[in-house]
Design a protein around this motif. Sequence first.
Motif, mmCIF file in Angstrom:
data_model
loop_
_atom_site.group_PDB
_atom_site.id
_atom_site.type_symbol
_atom_site.label_atom_id
_atom_site.label_comp_id
_atom_site.label_asym_id
_atom_site.label_seq_id
_atom_site.Cartn_x
_atom_site.Cartn_y
_atom_site.Cartn_z
ATOM 1 N N ALA A 250 34.439 -24.976 -11.993
ATOM 2 C CA ALA A 250 34.089 -25.357 -13.365
ATOM 3 C C ALA A 250 32.872 -24.593 -13.859
ATOM 4 C CB ALA A 250 33.841 -26.863 -13.437
ATOM 5 N N GLN A 251 31.888 -24.375 -12.996
ATOM 6 C CA GLN A 251 30.714 -23.616 -13.418
ATOM 7 C C GLN A 251 31.107 -22.190 -13.797
ATOM 8 O OE1 GLN A 251 27.686 -23.906 -10.384
ATOM 9 N NE2 GLN A 251 27.677 -26.146 -10.451
ATOM 10 N N GLY A 252 31.939 -21.563 -12.976
ATOM 11 C CA GLY A 252 32.395 -20.215 -13.285
ATOM 12 C C GLY A 252 33.288 -20.172 -14.510
ATOM 13 N N TRP A 253 34.135 -21.191 -14.642
ATOM 14 C CA TRP A 253 35.031 -21.259 -15.788
ATOM 15 C C TRP A 253 34.246 -21.351 -17.092
ATOM 16 C CZ3 TRP A 253 39.768 -20.302 -17.321
ATOM 17 C CH2 TRP A 253 40.285 -20.917 -18.475
ATOM 18 N N TRP A 254 33.218 -22.196 -17.123
ATOM 19 C CA TRP A 254 32.445 -22.358 -18.353
ATOM 20 C C TRP A 254 31.615 -21.119 -18.663
ATOM 21 C CZ3 TRP A 254 33.457 -25.173 -22.248
ATOM 22 C CH2 TRP A 254 34.122 -26.387 -22.077
ATOM 23 N N ARG A 255 31.171 -20.377 -17.647
ATOM 24 C CA ARG A 255 30.492 -19.108 -17.936
ATOM 25 C C ARG A 255 31.450 -18.162 -18.664
ATOM 26 N NH1 ARG A 255 28.123 -19.875 -12.629
ATOM 27 N NH2 ARG A 255 29.792 -18.604 -11.704
ATOM 28 N N LEU A 256 32.692 -18.130 -18.188
ATOM 29 C CA LEU A 256 33.709 -17.302 -18.827
ATOM 30 C C LEU A 256 33.987 -17.775 -20.254
ATOM 31 C CD1 LEU A 256 36.065 -15.264 -18.901
ATOM 32 C CD2 LEU A 256 37.472 -16.997 -17.736
#
Length: 443
Positions: free
Chosen positions: A172-178
Amino acid sequence: MSPLQRATARETAGVVVDVLLPLVARGVIVRRPYVVNLLDRLDADSRAVRRLQALHARHGAGPLLLRLPWRELALVLSEDDLWRVLDGTPDPFTAANFEKRRSLSQFEPHGVLVSSGAERGARRRFTESVLDSDHPVHGRLGEHIQATVIEEADALMSEARRAGCLTWDVFAQGWWRLVRRLVLGDSARDDAHTTDLLASLRRDANWSFLKSRRKSAREEFLRQVGQYVARAEPGSLASLVAEFGGDDRRVCPVEQVPQWLFAFDAAGMASFRTLALLDAHREVAAEVARQISGSEHHEIDRLSLLRACVLESLRLWPTTPAILRDTTRATSWYEGELPAGAAVLIFAPYFHRDDEKLPFADAFSPELWTADGAKDPWPFMPFSAGPARCPGRELVLFTTSQLLCRLITRVRLTQAGARPLAARGPLPRTLSPFRLRFQIDDH
């Protein structure tokens, strides 16, 4: 004309317990992980599907009217009626449902989903233009989106390796950065404050009319979104919003952006579940790998099966399980009349997982989505359907399939948590993405 058939008090109580309460408890606007995990253990959607199957067997095609303490609710129980409601949006079945308006006003009071009349038309056209709704690859941003996805997928894998496995929190952290980069611009990559503020407002929105509005928090959030639009960073959706120019109160361009951020949250859940499906169904994963490696194929052709896997994940576990409409005027049905101002509920899991009609209801069947790429197989509605179908469908499928492609070609992800999905036997009708975890191995 006489009114529609009405459920008994006992039947209404059963729908409240098995369908409505789980919907509200899990969070309609933002999911509550602890509740979703509990509903996963109970396979709560199985109870809901059986409840509606029993009502259909007892009362016929419906719709079936329920008298709730606050107003009338019509349950859609047949495919024909489902199509009538979705195709009849915005009149006589408006998507600006009362409960939805109360919820979404927390962070997008002038969003297209809660609009009607000429304003809805203008906001819908604006949204479709920015999202390039008619094309599988965004005409102006496609190459930038692909490059950004690759960068963030690699960063995500680095984070997961440091953590020892790929969990929802890491994903989720990586997804929201994207998502922040795609929607707001590259400078928003680490601006978790803005999306955390949206999450806080969405938690308030879960309570619909029971929660007072936090006007100052909403204004702060929209102000931050507006600042990114003003920057108009190349390659972002915000840059296309900025090109619209001005602050047209008919369109309210900045207030359409929160819905895109909101929708990408569900897309992340669908992507994470798709990883579990691919691990459980190795033969499909192998075919995906063969298709991806086919250099003779066009880019979208190479990802057609992966896109189908995402769509199948959304069929199996709809991220919008409840599609709500309100009647703008009285409507006549075969069995009676539905008055103006009534709520209409389409419960997607009932149609997607009806094992009395669908032999593949509880199986992973991505081939359903590859026969005709122009039209979703009926009665499945992973992005709703009709004039109010999600305008971000193609953008979401392009982004998620690109991300999954990068992940599965770089590493092998094996389910490592409790109760992994298996290829044999029926798939559960409720699956919490929050409990999934994956071991990371090099190919």
